[in-house]
Write a protein that holds these residues in place. Structure first.
Motif, mmCIF file in Angstrom:
data_model
loop_
_atom_site.group_PDB
_atom_site.id
_atom_site.type_symbol
_atom_site.label_atom_id
_atom_site.label_comp_id
_atom_site.label_asym_id
_atom_site.label_seq_id
_atom_site.Cartn_x
_atom_site.Cartn_y
_atom_site.Cartn_z
ATOM 1 N N SER A 181 0.824 -1.212 0.000
ATOM 2 C CA SER A 181 0.000 0.000 0.000
ATOM 3 C C SER A 181 0.860 1.264 0.000
ATOM 4 O O SER A 181 0.578 2.222 -0.723
ATOM 5 C CB SER A 181 -0.932 0.008 1.217
ATOM 6 N N GLU A 182 1.930 1.252 0.835
ATOM 7 C CA GLU A 182 2.813 2.419 0.898
ATOM 8 C C GLU A 182 3.559 2.634 -0.421
ATOM 9 O O GLU A 182 3.749 3.774 -0.857
ATOM 10 C CB GLU A 182 3.823 2.248 2.045
ATOM 11 N N THR A 183 3.971 1.536 -1.065
ATOM 12 C CA THR A 183 4.651 1.635 -2.359
ATOM 13 C C THR A 183 3.732 2.255 -3.403
ATOM 14 O O THR A 183 4.141 3.137 -4.164
ATOM 15 C CB THR A 183 5.118 0.241 -2.828
ATOM 16 N N ASN A 184 2.486 1.805 -3.439
ATOM 17 C CA ASN A 184 1.521 2.360 -4.386
ATOM 18 C C ASN A 184 1.263 3.840 -4.130
ATOM 19 O O ASN A 184 1.103 4.626 -5.062
ATOM 20 C CB ASN A 184 0.194 1.587 -4.312
ATOM 21 N N LYS A 185 1.221 4.208 -2.844
ATOM 22 C CA LYS A 185 1.000 5.620 -2.506
ATOM 23 C C LYS A 185 2.134 6.495 -3.023
ATOM 24 O O LYS A 185 1.913 7.607 -3.500
ATOM 25 C CB LYS A 185 0.873 5.782 -0.984
ATOM 26 N N LYS A 186 3.370 5.992 -2.886
ATOM 27 C CA LYS A 186 4.524 6.760 -3.345
ATOM 28 C C LYS A 186 4.493 6.965 -4.858
ATOM 29 O O LYS A 186 4.760 8.063 -5.358
ATOM 30 C CB LYS A 186 5.826 6.046 -2.957
ATOM 31 N N TYR A 187 4.154 5.895 -5.599
ATOM 32 C CA TYR A 187 4.106 6.003 -7.053
ATOM 33 C C TYR A 187 2.883 6.791 -7.532
ATOM 34 O O TYR A 187 2.908 7.363 -8.616
ATOM 35 C CB TYR A 187 4.097 4.616 -7.693
ATOM 36 N N SER A 188 1.826 6.790 -6.744
ATOM 37 C CA SER A 188 0.584 7.459 -7.158
ATOM 38 C C SER A 188 0.471 8.870 -6.589
ATOM 39 O O SER A 188 -0.620 9.440 -6.549
ATOM 40 C CB SER A 188 -0.621 6.626 -6.707
ATOM 41 N N ASN A 189 1.593 9.413 -6.116
ATOM 42 C CA ASN A 189 1.586 10.739 -5.510
ATOM 43 C C ASN A 189 1.473 11.820 -6.601
ATOM 44 O O ASN A 189 2.462 12.249 -7.191
ATOM 45 C CB ASN A 189 2.864 10.937 -4.691
ATOM 46 N N ILE A 190 0.236 12.225 -6.859
ATOM 47 C CA ILE A 190 -0.031 13.208 -7.917
ATOM 48 C C ILE A 190 0.376 14.622 -7.490
ATOM 49 O O ILE A 190 0.510 15.517 -8.315
ATOM 50 C CB ILE A 190 -1.534 13.182 -8.303
ATOM 51 N N SER A 191 0.600 14.833 -6.187
ATOM 52 C CA SER A 191 0.954 16.169 -5.694
ATOM 53 C C SER A 191 2.265 16.668 -6.303
ATOM 54 O O SER A 191 2.473 17.881 -6.415
ATOM 55 C CB SER A 191 1.057 16.155 -4.166
ATOM 56 N N ILE A 192 3.150 15.728 -6.708
ATOM 57 C CA ILE A 192 4.409 16.131 -7.364
ATOM 58 C C ILE A 192 4.105 16.871 -8.662
ATOM 59 O O ILE A 192 4.653 17.949 -8.933
ATOM 60 C CB ILE A 192 5.289 14.895 -7.648
ATOM 61 N N LEU A 193 3.206 16.293 -9.469
ATOM 62 C CA LEU A 193 2.853 16.914 -10.746
ATOM 63 C C LEU A 193 2.098 18.226 -10.533
ATOM 64 O O LEU A 193 2.293 19.188 -11.283
ATOM 65 C CB LEU A 193 2.002 15.945 -11.576
ATOM 66 N N LEU A 194 1.237 18.264 -9.523
ATOM 67 C CA LEU A 194 0.491 19.507 -9.235
ATOM 68 C C LEU A 194 1.441 20.619 -8.785
ATOM 69 O O LEU A 194 1.269 21.783 -9.167
ATOM 70 C CB LEU A 194 -0.565 19.243 -8.157
ATOM 71 N N THR A 195 2.449 20.254 -7.987
ATOM 72 C CA THR A 195 3.452 21.240 -7.541
ATOM 73 C C THR A 195 4.217 21.798 -8.732
ATOM 74 O O THR A 195 4.473 23.021 -8.811
ATOM 75 C CB THR A 195 4.438 20.585 -6.554
ATOM 76 N N GLU A 196 4.575 20.917 -9.660
ATOM 77 C CA GLU A 196 5.291 21.362 -10.855
ATOM 78 C C GLU A 196 4.415 22.278 -11.716
ATOM 79 O O GLU A 196 4.917 23.233 -12.324
ATOM 80 C CB GLU A 196 5.759 20.157 -11.673
ATOM 81 N N GLN A 197 3.121 22.011 -11.772
ATOM 82 C CA GLN A 197 2.210 22.880 -12.529
ATOM 83 C C GLN A 197 2.159 24.276 -11.912
ATOM 84 O O GLN A 197 2.168 25.281 -12.632
ATOM 85 C CB GLN A 197 0.804 22.273 -12.548
ATOM 86 N N ILE A 198 2.104 24.344 -10.591
ATOM 87 C CA ILE A 198 2.102 25.647 -9.905
ATOM 88 C C ILE A 198 3.392 26.399 -10.202
ATOM 89 O O ILE A 198 3.375 27.613 -10.474
ATOM 90 C CB ILE A 198 1.925 25.445 -8.377
ATOM 91 N N ASN A 199 4.519 25.680 -10.161
ATOM 92 C CA ASN A 199 5.813 26.316 -10.481
ATOM 93 C C ASN A 199 5.840 26.862 -11.904
ATOM 94 O O ASN A 199 6.415 27.932 -12.162
ATOM 95 C CB ASN A 199 6.954 25.308 -10.298
ATOM 96 N N LEU A 200 5.203 26.123 -12.836
ATOM 97 C CA LEU A 200 5.148 26.589 -14.230
ATOM 98 C C LEU A 200 4.315 27.855 -14.363
ATOM 99 O O LEU A 200 4.677 28.771 -15.104
ATOM 100 C CB LEU A 200 4.577 25.485 -15.120
#
Length: 203
Positions: A137-156
């Protein structure tokens, strides 16, 4: 009796050895997922001494997605899944046998030595499955962490305000990030065994 005991001991050792190998593989998968989630963070990448890059270019997003796919498929897959599935089925089988024995005669259930053996096996298997369910479950959470992409969108978006001359290029990258977010949401599924969603709280 001695030969029966030695055979049982050898089979138990072999079975638990395979379970330990499966757990080690799951720990390795979790470590890869944890380090992968830190790639886009400069502070965490420096802390864990891993490469760092931002998702501000289409090439970087392509590398990020390829690396994610490679790490998810890295290491033994089918053999470990067979071991974990076997443990899951064995635990279910022992649970059904114990339930049948209790219904047959709950007062005499603990009088038989083999029932004690069943209970010890069930406890050991459930502890192992709890560990694997948590790691999966923890492994899936790490790979499915969409907040990384959302953070990059805010930076853009912030970069678009600072550099209007690069707005077209940054908009293209932003669109790719949006599509990547949708793709990951569609593809990612929870940790499962035989179609059942594995939640650590079940155990």
């Amino acid at each position: 009796a001695v030969i029966s005991f030695l055979e049982r001991l050898c089979l138990t050792w072999m079975f638990f050895f395979m379970m330990c190998v499966a757990e080690r593989t799951y720990k390795q998968r979790f470590l890869f997922a944890k380090l992968f989630s830190h790639i886009t963070s400069a502070r965490k990448a420096r802390k864990y001494e891993i490469p760092h890059f931002r998702l501000k270019k289409v090439e970087n997003i392509k590398i990020w997605l390829s690396l994610r796919s490679y790490l998810k498929r890295r290491g033994p897959q089918r053999s470990v899944d067979v071991v974990v599935s076997s443990v899951f089925l064995l635990a279910l089988s022992i649970a059904f046998i114990c339930c049948a024995q209790v219904l047959k005669g709950h007062k005499t259930f603990l009088n038989a030595a083999y029932n004690w053996e069943f209970l010890i096996w069930e406890a050991a298997l459930l502890l192992f499955l709890l560990r694997l369910a948590s790691l999966g479950s923890e492994t899936n959470k790490k790979y499915s962490n969409i907040s990384i992409l959302l953070t990059e969108q805010i930076n853009l978006y912030l970069k678009m305000e600072k550099k209007p001359n690069k707005k077209e290029q940054l908009s293209l990258v932003n669109n790719v990030l949006k599509l990547s977010t949708k793709l990951l949401k569609e593809l990612d599924t929870p940790f499962r065994l035989y179609g059942l969603t594995m939640n650590p709280l079940i155990y």
